[in-house]
Design an enzyme around this catalytic site. Structure first.
Site, short mmCIF file in Angstrom:
data_model
loop_
_atom_site.label_atom_id
_atom_site.label_comp_id
_atom_site.label_asym_id
_atom_site.label_seq_id
_atom_site.Cartn_x
_atom_site.Cartn_y
_atom_site.Cartn_z
N CYS A 27 -5.34 -47.62 -11.79
CA CYS A 27 -4.76 -47.04 -12.99
C CYS A 27 -3.98 -48.10 -13.79
CB CYS A 27 -3.83 -45.90 -12.60
SG CYS A 27 -2.37 -46.45 -11.68
N ALA B 21 -1.20 -49.67 -11.93
CA ALA B 21 -1.69 -50.66 -10.97
C ALA B 21 -1.90 -52.01 -11.67
CB ALA B 21 -2.99 -50.19 -10.33
N ARG C 199 -1.37 -55.89 -1.97
CA ARG C 199 -2.26 -56.87 -2.59
C ARG C 199 -2.09 -58.27 -1.99
NH1 ARG C 199 -1.38 -58.95 -7.84
NH2 ARG C 199 -3.18 -59.76 -8.95
N HIS D 52 -2.67 -54.44 -17.71
CA HIS D 52 -2.57 -55.90 -17.90
C HIS D 52 -2.03 -56.19 -19.29
CE1 HIS D 52 -6.41 -56.05 -15.22
NE2 HIS D 52 -5.33 -56.03 -14.46
FE1 ICE Z 1 -8.14 -60.70 -12.35
MO1 ICE Z 1 -8.02 -56.25 -7.14
FE2 ICE Z 1 -7.22 -60.27 -10.08
FE3 ICE Z 1 -9.52 -59.55 -10.64
FE4 ICE Z 1 -7.56 -58.33 -11.63
FE5 ICE Z 1 -7.51 -56.67 -9.71
FE6 ICE Z 1 -7.16 -58.51 -8.09
FE7 ICE Z 1 -9.46 -57.88 -8.78
C1 ICE Z 1 -8.04 -58.58 -9.80
S1 ICE Z 1 -6.14 -59.90 -11.86
S2 ICE Z 1 -6.02 -56.68 -8.10
S3 ICE Z 1 -8.85 -61.60 -10.48
S4 ICE Z 1 -6.85 -56.21 -11.72
S5 ICE Z 1 -8.78 -58.40 -6.77
S6 ICE Z 1 -9.35 -58.97 -12.70
S7 ICE Z 1 -9.28 -55.68 -8.98
S8 ICE Z 1 -11.22 -58.90 -9.54
#
Ligand code: ICE
Length: 529
Positions: free
Chosen positions: A51, A54, A85, A183
């Site tokens: 969400c 998150a 995380r 974000h």
């Molecule tokens: Fe960017 Mo989980 Fe990070 Fe990516 Fe982002 Fe999330 Fe992490 Fe995943 C993330 S910031 S928390 S590299 S929201 S692993 S886009 S979903 S692929």
């Protein structure tokens, strides 16, 4: 029937129609790998997305160690973001570290009925008394937005009363279609209230920020180690193991490196616009990816000494890992993987898998936009043409990220029709024809695709991980790396290969069978007497 059709065929006609546009069988013709993305999930479908809260608190703000972050909402929201995380942070002298804590107003029904601002103020007073932080962040979750608590007014009140910095983030979970909206909210507030406030002296001519690096399992530490060895000064990391003081000084760096493009591109752009610090996309995941990235950064600074040092460090790092890499290649070559992560990792990790000869049979993002799947359309040559009202932009080489050419829509259509455009970046390019790219892969589709494609490993998140394991397929989380890491840079590549080799060669998964498949659930006799 193709694999995609077999999955889709089980849906009702309305769902079928929708989901069909999110599932693409990779085609050799780049123009045909078009996918629907960044749109709402059909209500009722078990999505794996997160969400808005998150994305804001969990992803961008969470790793800032010395900001005391109070979650204004029911306790579950705060509990969920508590350490899951694995963004790591080290204690540093003179810098508070609240990463182990979970602060919440624990909103209850009376607060929903009568308003929760009083409780929030009380939480701030308590936090001040116990911890004396210099920065407090307030993150709201769903009910706060619904009842209309003014967290921004409370933040102002706290600043005056306690003489601290207090920033409010209206990141109620229901906003937007995924964590992506969060974000954005975090980026805007960091830019507005923090970046640009520092006046630390930066000595080096080669100073950089690392944006979109959250130090999951220590990734940021490995990346920093390599950069420092070469001679770069790392001014700030957004936001892995970061302090407010580092973030305040980000505008003083010479260049921003953007590792995750999905969560922090807004800040990269804003720093460039406001302070003139350029940015470039990087990828420190994978040996090839890291080498290419280091060379690109050196090219940007264009300094003989730095370029020489870059090559020396690459050679030295490679020498140390090459035996391991060769060994793990023999173990992993020819294996297949499915990947499903949020916004950038499904793409970055394909580079790392290719290093070891593992091919991807299915990959998807939770919330990426179309360009991350398809790449950007580019014209392989530059042509001036921009004199109409009815214009659309198109990226051009040499730097498709930055330079755009404005063309009339009809001209663009014509170029598309004549197949004069090519594609820059994007996931589709990394994948072989006949494999699958799926947007917002849901619980049902995960089960079905795994059954049909039978990958050796499924890289997943915490929610979908168990779907795979229960079906007897090895799964590793790419969000938190389960309990391992770092996976970035040179040493990270070896850690990654070791972990998946251990997993794949553990026979446990082949023993898994649902109990009701081998024994009846009910025992007893039917009938009378
Ligand atoms: Fe960017 Mo989980 Fe990070 Fe990516 Fe982002 Fe999330 Fe992490 Fe995943 C993330 S910031 S928390 S590299 S929201 S692993 S886009 S979903 S692929």
């Amino acid at each position: 029937m193709s694999v995609a059709e077999k999955v889709l065929d089980q849906y009702s006609s309305r769902v079928y129609k929708n989901r069909k546009t999110h599932i693409v069988e990779i085609n050799n013709n780049e123009n045909e790998n078009q996918i629907a993305a960044n749109v709402r999930t059909i209500p009722g479908i078990m999505t794996q997305r997160g969400c808005c809260y998150a994305g804001c608190k969990g992803v961008v703000l969470g790793p800032i160690k010395d900001a005391l972050q109070i979650v204004h909402g029911p306790i579950g929201c705060s509990y969920y973001a508590w350490g899951t995380r694995r963004h790591k942070g080290k204690n540093a002298e003179g810098v508070d570290n609240y990463l182990q804590y979970s602060f919440s107003t624990d909103m209850q029904e009376p607060d929903v009925v009568f308003g929760g601002e009083k409780k929030l103020k009380k939480a701030i007073d308590e936090a001040m008394e116990l911890f004396h932080p210099s920065t407090i962040m307030i993150c709201s979750t769903c009910p706060v937005g619904l009842i209309g608590d003014d967290i921004h007014a409370v933040a102002k009140w706290a600043e005056e009363k306690h003489n601290i910095k207090c920033i409010a983030f209206s990141c109620e979970g229901y906003k937007g279609v995924s964590q992506s909206a969060g974000h954005h909210i975090a980026n805007n507030q960091l830019m507005k209230f923090i970046i640009g406030e520092g006046d630390r002296k930066i000595e080096s001519k080669f100073s950089v920020n690392i944006l979109g690096e959250y130090n999951i399992g220590g990734d940021g530490w490995e990346t920093e180690r390599i950069l420092k060895r070469i001679g770069y000064e790392v001014v700030s990391v957004f936001t892995g193991d970061s302090s407010i003081e580092d973030l305040k000084n980000a505008h003083q760096a010479n260049l921003s490196l953007v590792q995750c493009h999905r969560s922090i591109n807004y800040i990269a752009e804003m720093i460039e616009t406001k302070y003139g610090v350029p940015w470039m996309k990087v990828n420190f995941i994978g040996v090839k990816g890291t080498i290419e990235t280091l060379r690109n950064i050196a090219k940007y600074f264009d300094n003989e000494e730095l370029t020489k040092r870059t090559e020396e460090v690459i050679a030295d790092e490679l020498e140390k890992i090459i035996d391991d890499i060769e060994y793990y290649k023999t173990k992993l070559k020819g294996k297949t993987a499915a990947l499903y992560v949020g916004g950038s990792r499904s793409h970055h990790y394909q580079t790392l898998l290719h290093d070891f000869g593992v091919s991807t049979v299915l990959a998807g993002y939770e919330f990426a936009h179309r360009d991350e799947y398809e790449g950007r359309e580019i014209l392989p040559f530059v042509k001036e043409d921009a004199d109409s009202k009815n214009i659309e932009s198109i990226s051009v080489e040499p730097d498709p990220e930055k330079y755009h050419l404005y063309l009339q829509k009809e001209v663009l259509e014509k170029l598309r029709d004549e197949k004069l455009l090519s594609y820059y970046g994007g996931m589709a390019k990394e994948m072989e024809a006949g494999t699958y790219m799926v947007d917002d892969l849901n619980h049902f589709e995960t089960e079905e695709f795994l059954k049909l494609l039978k990958p050796d490993i499924f890289f997943s998140g915490i929610k979908d991980k168990f779907v795979a394991q229960k079906s007897g397929i090895l799964s590793r989380q790419l969000h938190s790396y389960d309990y391992s890491g770092p996976y970035s840079g040179f040493r990270g590549a070896v850690n990654f290969a070791r972990d998946i080799t251990m997993g794949i060669y553990t026979p446990a998964w082949s023993f898994i069978k649902a109990p009701w498949k081998t024994a009846p659930i009910l025992t007893g006799t039917l009938g009378g007497e």
